[in-house]
Design a protein around this motif. Structure first.
Motif, mmCIF file in Angstrom:
data_model
loop_
_atom_site.group_PDB
_atom_site.id
_atom_site.type_symbol
_atom_site.label_atom_id
_atom_site.label_comp_id
_atom_site.label_asym_id
_atom_site.label_seq_id
_atom_site.Cartn_x
_atom_site.Cartn_y
_atom_site.Cartn_z
ATOM 1 N N THR A 31 0.813 -1.212 0.000
ATOM 2 C CA THR A 31 0.000 0.000 0.000
ATOM 3 C C THR A 31 0.846 1.262 0.000
ATOM 4 O O THR A 31 0.356 2.324 -0.373
ATOM 5 C CB THR A 31 -0.924 0.011 1.224
ATOM 6 N N HIS A 32 2.125 1.180 0.457
ATOM 7 C CA HIS A 32 2.999 2.340 0.485
ATOM 8 C C HIS A 32 4.383 1.920 -0.022
ATOM 9 O O HIS A 32 4.846 0.807 0.273
ATOM 10 C CB HIS A 32 3.128 2.922 1.903
ATOM 11 N N PHE A 85 8.436 3.346 -0.340
ATOM 12 C CA PHE A 85 9.393 4.349 0.108
ATOM 13 C C PHE A 85 10.746 4.082 -0.534
ATOM 14 O O PHE A 85 11.084 2.935 -0.861
ATOM 15 C CB PHE A 85 9.557 4.318 1.633
ATOM 16 N N LEU A 145 0.740 3.605 -7.488
ATOM 17 C CA LEU A 145 0.732 4.921 -6.877
ATOM 18 C C LEU A 145 -0.505 5.673 -7.352
ATOM 19 O O LEU A 145 -1.021 5.420 -8.445
ATOM 20 C CB LEU A 145 1.993 5.717 -7.260
ATOM 21 N N ASN A 149 -1.297 8.229 -2.531
ATOM 22 C CA ASN A 149 -0.178 7.323 -2.227
ATOM 23 C C ASN A 149 0.930 7.590 -3.222
ATOM 24 O O ASN A 149 0.874 7.139 -4.367
ATOM 25 C CB ASN A 149 -0.634 5.868 -2.299
ATOM 26 N N SER A 205 7.724 8.132 -1.700
ATOM 27 C CA SER A 205 8.303 9.038 -0.703
ATOM 28 C C SER A 205 9.727 8.635 -0.392
ATOM 29 O O SER A 205 10.058 7.438 -0.371
ATOM 30 C CB SER A 205 7.474 9.011 0.592
ATOM 31 N N SER A 255 4.444 -2.463 3.521
ATOM 32 C CA SER A 255 5.078 -1.414 2.725
ATOM 33 C C SER A 255 6.283 -1.992 1.996
ATOM 34 O O SER A 255 6.718 -3.122 2.266
ATOM 35 C CB SER A 255 5.538 -0.253 3.622
#
Length: 816
Positions: free
Chosen positions: A124-125, A127, A158, A162, A165, A179
């Motif tokens: 979901t994320h 980095f 994305l 979201n 990052s 993540s």
């Protein structure tokens, strides 16, 4: 080698003398001048017409706005999930994922779909670890991150809320579970594996939370500290143990949408849980998370675009997540430029031993890719929650024969007392209703389930179908997938000149009480009923058939099946001319016997022995003879195509000269030359086709593959096929098209990339082509003598006509 050369004779050409004609003293316009005047006028008129057309075209182009309407334009695809089910299969021993996709596309020649089922959710994320002051051999890392953000967005990972990052070391503990952390630093930052106050190292902590770490860099024997200082690793966790990759496994490419530019890995994870089988990527499970690695520096990619593409593809593939199974299929849009529609298909079986049947949750991903003829690819990725089988179950055979009774075991699950009246509805794979059967039962049932065995007899044309148990308001309890195979037609017995006994089976099972229409050579149509697998077919009275090839056509349940044989009529009548000849021969014998020939002198002609034609011995180097193979291939625009004896003779005559004279070899010379080159190991042969042994290593194919391909090439060209050349297709050895009908051809050889992963696509036939009839029969014997899942599946594909076995010497099965 010493060869014979015939002397050449020259024949002088007779000269023709022209007599002079008297000239006409009167001056008249010559015919030549008249023609010049006529052509000049025509030229001026043509220029004027072209000028007018040019003005009109310019005005039209001024108002025209260019769009991508050509087949080579930018590809585009958009899709969404129309429907999906989980289908029982094969007496409920397996389940099949089923998805139905609604799509619209532009400039796409074919579409690939890969639907996967997971027991863990997708990320979901995402980095990227801050690389400032701690990045070794990174190149233009800012450009990589920028491209990565675009590519991940294209894969649907994305969105507006979201975004990709950059995270600092101080914020690692705030990353949510599920993540992805991307480490582009080239070497692992030292603080990720440092231990302070006896606590777990940061890398272990985030992996334990269920985070996936994607690492791009060298092995972990060295670390990078601040200001890009390289330090040795001292107390690495055990899961960072690595080894040297022995061989890169690229078999994943056959079942993957993605092919990576990265091809130079330097290590693999060597822990017991490591998985180093996804091409150039190595990965392992650690705690609740996973550690995935492209094992080399970031700047080893050709450019920043390629590195970002590889990383985003790997993330989109979710290769590290345990999956229940994957279904793949490929289809061609009806209109390449602009197309839309709905396409449904079932996938590969998932064994019931997995927890999919009882899972409370599961996660699905559908990756749709469109490819244009130039090789440009566009992706659309869908995430969804699969429908878990929870309302009931349906157990029935995977193969159903029309008019053959079978048992279907039906279970309906319930949590309360209720009245149900379920029925069975049959759909095709586009979820179009074919037939609704009468209610199975009407009964009050109590928890937890009610099970009944129902006797069924379904008559359907050959194809794949979905049987759905449904209740009031089309409530679905369970669904199953089954196949009605194609009819196999044969000649059991020829009763007489006008009657034949044909056999009709499905998957080896005789058909019974099924109506059919039978004809011979598209003539003498007869309506018959198949009884116990046999068709009694008789011609109308006073009819006969000529000798030669006979094609029996049986239209059974709306599908045609064929059987071809050769018929030689028996003729016992005596031609009257034979009687006259016999009578004349009797008269001659009587005359010879009864009448004595007179004594006559014998004269002889003495013909002297004629001298042998002169020949000169010549020597040709082996390298020159081997070189003609490449020269003839270049002349015909071939690649690694073996030559026949006649082709080799032609190549020598056109490429080797002695004293500026061509060499004409006799066929005995050809045999001697080829045998000599073969004995010395310069060439290799198969089925009277010859090729240099160096081609085997250069083409990475054995002589059987090359010889079979050569035979196929001649057949495809002579029959007007459009086909792909040697090693130019990623789908099969040859992709051919005739009359807008696509077909996949796989060459039976150990060096074929597709024998272990046959391309099976709905609506497209796959042909396995063998070098000759002996190789075909040898394969048939091994297929039916050796048991196994692979052989059983292949036999099913053959029985349904999805896969066709073909002899390259007589490729009757291929489209013409």
């Amino acid at each position: 080698m010493i060869l014979g050369k015939r002397p050449q004779q020259t024949i002088s050409q007779p000269q023709t003398l022209h007599s002079a004609k008297p000239t006409d003293k009167r001056k008249k316009p010559s015919m030549r001048k008249k023609l010049i005047m006529v052509f000049s006028i025509m030229f001026l008129v043509l220029v004027a017409v072209l000028a007018v057309l040019g003005i009109m075209l310019h005005q039209e182009m001024a108002s025209y706005k260019p769009t991508f309407a050509g087949i080579g334009g930018i590809p585009y695809i958009s899709s969404y999930l129309q429907a999906q089910r989980s289908l029982f299969y094969g007496e409920s021993s397996s389940i099949l994922p089923f998805v139905q996709i609604s799509y619209s596309s532009r400039n796409v020649s074919y579409i690939n779909v890969v639907a996967s089922y997971y027991d863990s959710p997708p990320p979901t994320h995402i980095f990227v670890l801050n690389w400032s002051n701690q990045c070794y051999q990174c190149g233009d890392i800012s450009a990589v991150v920028s491209n990565l953000s675009l590519d991940l967005g294209a894969f649907g990972l994305l969105n507006g809320t979201n975004k990709l990052s950059v995270i600092s070391r101080q914020s690692l503990s705030t990353m949510p579970a599920n993540s992805i952390l991307i480490i582009l630093n080239g070497l692992m930052p030292d603080y990720m594996v440092s231990n302070s106050n006896g606590s777990e190292v940061p890398l272990t902590q985030i992996l334990s939370k269920g985070v996936t770490v994607m690492y791009i860099g060298r092995n972990f024997s060295r670390l990078v500290s601040e200001q890009d200082v390289i330090v040795p690793a001292i107390n690495n966790p055990g899961y960072l143990t690595t080894g040297i990759p022995s061989q890169i496994n690229t078999s994943y490419e056959a079942n993957s949408l993605y092919v990576y530019a990265f091809n130079n890995p330097t290590f693999v994870f060597s822990t017991p849980t490591s998985q180093a089988t996804y091409g150039p990527i190595t990965y392992e499970s650690v705690g609740s998370g996973s550690l995935v690695a492209f094992s080399n520096y970031l700047n080893t990619w050709p450019n920043t675009t390629a590195s970002a593409s590889d990383i985003s593809q790997a993330i989109s593939s979710l290769l590290w997540l345990p999956s229940f199974g994957t279904t793949t299929f490929t289809f061609a849009p009806s209109n390449v430029v602009l197309s839309s529609g709905i396409f449904g298909n079932v996938g590969k079986p998932i064994k019931s031993g997995r927890s999919f049947f009882g899972s409370a949750t599961a996660y699905g991903k559908i990756a749709v890719s469109g490819v244009n003829p130039n090789g440009n690819v566009v992706y659309d990725v869908l995430y969804y929650t699969p429908k878990i089988i929870s309302q009931g179950s349906l157990s029935m055979p995977s193969i159903v024969i029309p008019n053959k009774i079978f048992n279907a075991t039906i279970s309906v699950f319930t949590t309360k007392n209720q009245f149900i009246e379920p029925h069975m509805t049959i759909y095709n794979t586009n979820l179009t209703e074919i037939r609704q059967l009468p209610p199975l039962f009407a009964k009050n049932i109590t928890p937890p389930a009610y099970t009944v065995i129902s006797t069924q007899n379904i008559v359907l044309p050959p194809g794949g179908y979905i049987a759905s148990i449904e209740g009031f308001s089309n409530q679905q309890y369970a669904s199953a997938y089954f196949i009605v195979p194609n009819v196999t037609l044969g000649l059991a017995q020829q009763v007489n000149a006008t009657a034949f006994n044909l056999s009709a089976t499905m998957a080896g099972v005789p058909l019974n009480d099924v109506n059919a229409t039978v004809s011979i050579n598209n003539n003498f149509y007869r309506n018959v009923t198949i009884k116990n697998g046999y068709i009694m077919y008789a011609l109308p009275s006073n009819s006969s058939i000529p000798g030669g090839a006979l094609t029996f056509t049986a239209n059974v349940l709306g599908r045609k099946s064929y059987y071809v044989t050769t018929y030689t009529p028996v003729n016992i009548s005596i031609n009257p001319q034979y009687i006259e000849f016999i009578f004349a021969m009797l008269i001659v014998v009587l005359e010879i016997t009864l009448i004595k020939a007179p004594v006559r002198d014998d004269f002889f002609i003495d013909v002297p022995s004629l001298p042998k034609p002169e020949s000169s011995k010549i020597k040709i180097k082996s390298t020159e003879l081997i070189g003609v193979f490449d020269k003839l291939n270049y002349y015909y625009h071939w690649h690694f195509m073996p030559l026949s004896k006649s082709e080799f003779r032609f190549a020598v005559a056109n490429n080797i000269r002695i004293n500026n004279m061509p060499i004409t070899l006799t066929y005995s010379n050809i045999d001697e030359v080829l045998n000599g080159l073969t004995e010395k190991g310069y060439i290799i042969s198969a089925d009277e086709l010859y090729a240099p042994t160096t081609w085997i290593e250069q083409s990475k194919h054995d002589i059987e593959y090359l010889a079979t391909f050569k035979k196929l090439r001649l057949f495809l060209v002579s029959n007007g096929h459009i086909f792909t050349d040697l090693d130019k297709s990623d789908t099969s050895d040859i992709v051919t098209t005739l009359h807008n009908e696509r077909a996949y051809i796989v060459v039976y050889s150990s060096t074929s990339r597709f024998m272990k992963n046959l391309p099976i696509v709905a609506g497209v036939k796959t042909y396995i082509v063998f070098l000759n009839e002996d190789r075909l029969e040898e394969f048939r014997r091994s297929l039916y003598d050796v048991a196994g899942l692979v052989n059983e599946q292949l036999k099913l594909y053959i029985s349904t006509g999805t896969v066709v076995l073909v002899n390259a010497d007589n490729p009757e099965g291929l489209p013409t």
